[in-house]
Design an enzyme around this catalytic site. Structure first.
Site, short mmCIF file in Angstrom:
data_model
loop_
_atom_site.label_atom_id
_atom_site.label_comp_id
_atom_site.label_asym_id
_atom_site.label_seq_id
_atom_site.Cartn_x
_atom_site.Cartn_y
_atom_site.Cartn_z
N HIS A 171 25.30 -40.48 22.03
CA HIS A 171 25.78 -41.59 22.87
C HIS A 171 27.04 -42.19 22.26
CE1 HIS A 171 23.32 -43.69 19.77
NE2 HIS A 171 24.25 -44.61 19.86
N HIS A 227 19.32 -44.70 25.06
CA HIS A 227 20.64 -44.96 25.64
C HIS A 227 21.46 -43.69 25.64
CE1 HIS A 227 20.94 -45.44 21.41
NE2 HIS A 227 21.98 -46.20 21.31
N HIS A 246 31.54 -46.82 18.41
CA HIS A 246 31.12 -45.63 17.67
C HIS A 246 30.67 -44.49 18.59
CE1 HIS A 246 27.08 -47.69 17.94
NE2 HIS A 246 26.64 -46.45 18.10
N HIS A 303 17.70 -50.34 13.78
CA HIS A 303 18.11 -51.22 14.87
C HIS A 303 16.89 -51.92 15.45
CE1 HIS A 303 22.20 -49.84 15.08
NE2 HIS A 303 21.88 -48.62 15.41
N TYR A 343 25.81 -46.25 9.67
CA TYR A 343 27.16 -46.27 10.24
C TYR A 343 28.18 -46.02 9.15
CZ TYR A 343 25.75 -48.80 14.56
OH TYR A 343 25.22 -49.19 15.76
N GLU A 365 27.99 -42.89 13.89
CA GLU A 365 26.61 -43.20 13.55
C GLU A 365 25.84 -41.88 13.49
OE1 GLU A 365 24.16 -44.91 16.76
OE2 GLU A 365 23.06 -46.05 15.27
FE LIG Z 1 24.54 -46.15 18.41
#
Ligand SMILES: [Fe+2]
Length: 307
Positions: A153, A199, A214, A246, A255, A265
């Site tokens: 993503h 996501h 990112h 997260h 990251y 990431e």
């Molecule tokens: Fe991400």
């Protein structure tokens, strides 16, 4: 509701020095070079991906993202979505087949956040690197560095989140998995999916349009994320934060930056999504915990280091 947009297909990233970038994306992250073109662009893929490429590096004076592209189920779906974009009032540009080597025609449009997106349906398939489709072994033995498994993503910063969500929902069939809301009801972050993933694309509200936060790549295990951290130190690569977790998506993450300052990431785990799931909502005053679940506060870089 799904409308035939399958998955993130590729991202074209601008880099300041191509050789430095190849060293980063290939030697450190473990992507595989699959081609180059007469514009000097370099094509990369992660080993589990069946298509020929998922990352294109273009040397330029400024870092950032040129465009992110989603692969559709068929050329018929692509035709339909092209018409629906036009009917919705979106200006579309058709990019000819072959402009990216091995990729069919692409339909390019700009989201209200200022980012360029594309849809396509056809790309040369080279199969899973090193194992193929017939009696495949567990993994190829010659993978490098972090052994990234797939391009997963992007997270992008820009204005007009409501209009962008509406476009992705109403025309492209994405669902809202997760959001961050202010007390007065303004959505300041939105995580959208076109699959079962937590996501496929995410946006954070930001006054300047078209900014790149990112590009993210999937790893299999937490041990792999820790090992990525070791490799970042071994190579003196600029680190942003992690390994950590997260709150949003609950993925386990680290990251870091490529030599041009683009953030990358690598992560593992994370929530899943079905179309009957209600969006998960975080309050804006919990944003620190939502982004970095352990530290519970944002570092300044997360909000300001953009390309
Ligand atoms: Fe991400």
């Amino acid at each position: 509701m799904k409308k035939g947009v399958m998955r993130p297909g590729h991202v074209q990233i601008r880099v300041l020095d191509l050789e430095e970038a190849i060293n980063h994306y290939v030697e450190l992250m473990g992507l595989i070079e699959t081609d180059r073109d007469d514009q000097g662009r370099v094509y990369l893929k992660a080993w589990t991906e069946v298509d020929k490429f998922s990352v294109v590096l273009r040397e330029a004076d400024q870092p950032g993202m040129d465009f992110m592209s989603f692969k559709c189920l068929s050329e018929e779906v692509l035709d339909l979505l092209q018409h629906e974009l036009v009917d919705y009032g979106v200006e579309v540009e058709e990019v000819a087949a072959g402009e990216l080597k091995g990729c069919g025609r692409r339909i390019r449009f700009q989201a209200p956040t200022g980012h360029n997106f594309e849809l396509f349906a056809t790309k040369e398939q080279t199969g899973r690197y090193g194992v193929g489709n017939h009696n495949p072994e567990a993994w190829p033995r010659d993978l490098k560095g972090m052994k990234a498994q797939r391009f997963d993503h992007c997270l992008l910063y820009g204005p007009n989140l409501d209009q962008t969500y509406a476009l992705f929902r109403d025309v492209l069939g994405f669902d809202l998995c997760e959001q961050v809301m202010t007390p007065d009801g303004k959505r300041v972050a939105q995580f959208l999916t076109t699959s079962m993933k937590a996501h496929d694309i995410a946006f954070i509200d930001h006054p300047e349009p078209g900014k790149f936060h990112h590009a993210s790549f999937f790893l299999e295990t937490w041990e792999d994320v820790l090992r990525a951290g070791d490799l970042i130190s071994m190579t003196d690569t600029s680190i942003d934060i992690g390994p950590t977790r997260h709150g949003i998506t609950h993925g386990q993450t680290i990251y870091f930056f490529d030599p041009s300052g683009n953030r990358n990431e690598v992560f593992c785990g994370g929530d899943y999504f079905y179309p009957d799931h209600e969006p998960i909502t975080w309050d804006a005053d919990k944003l620190g915990k939502a982004i970095f679940y352990h530290d519970r506060q944002l570092n300044e870089r997360f909000l300001t280091a953009l390309t």
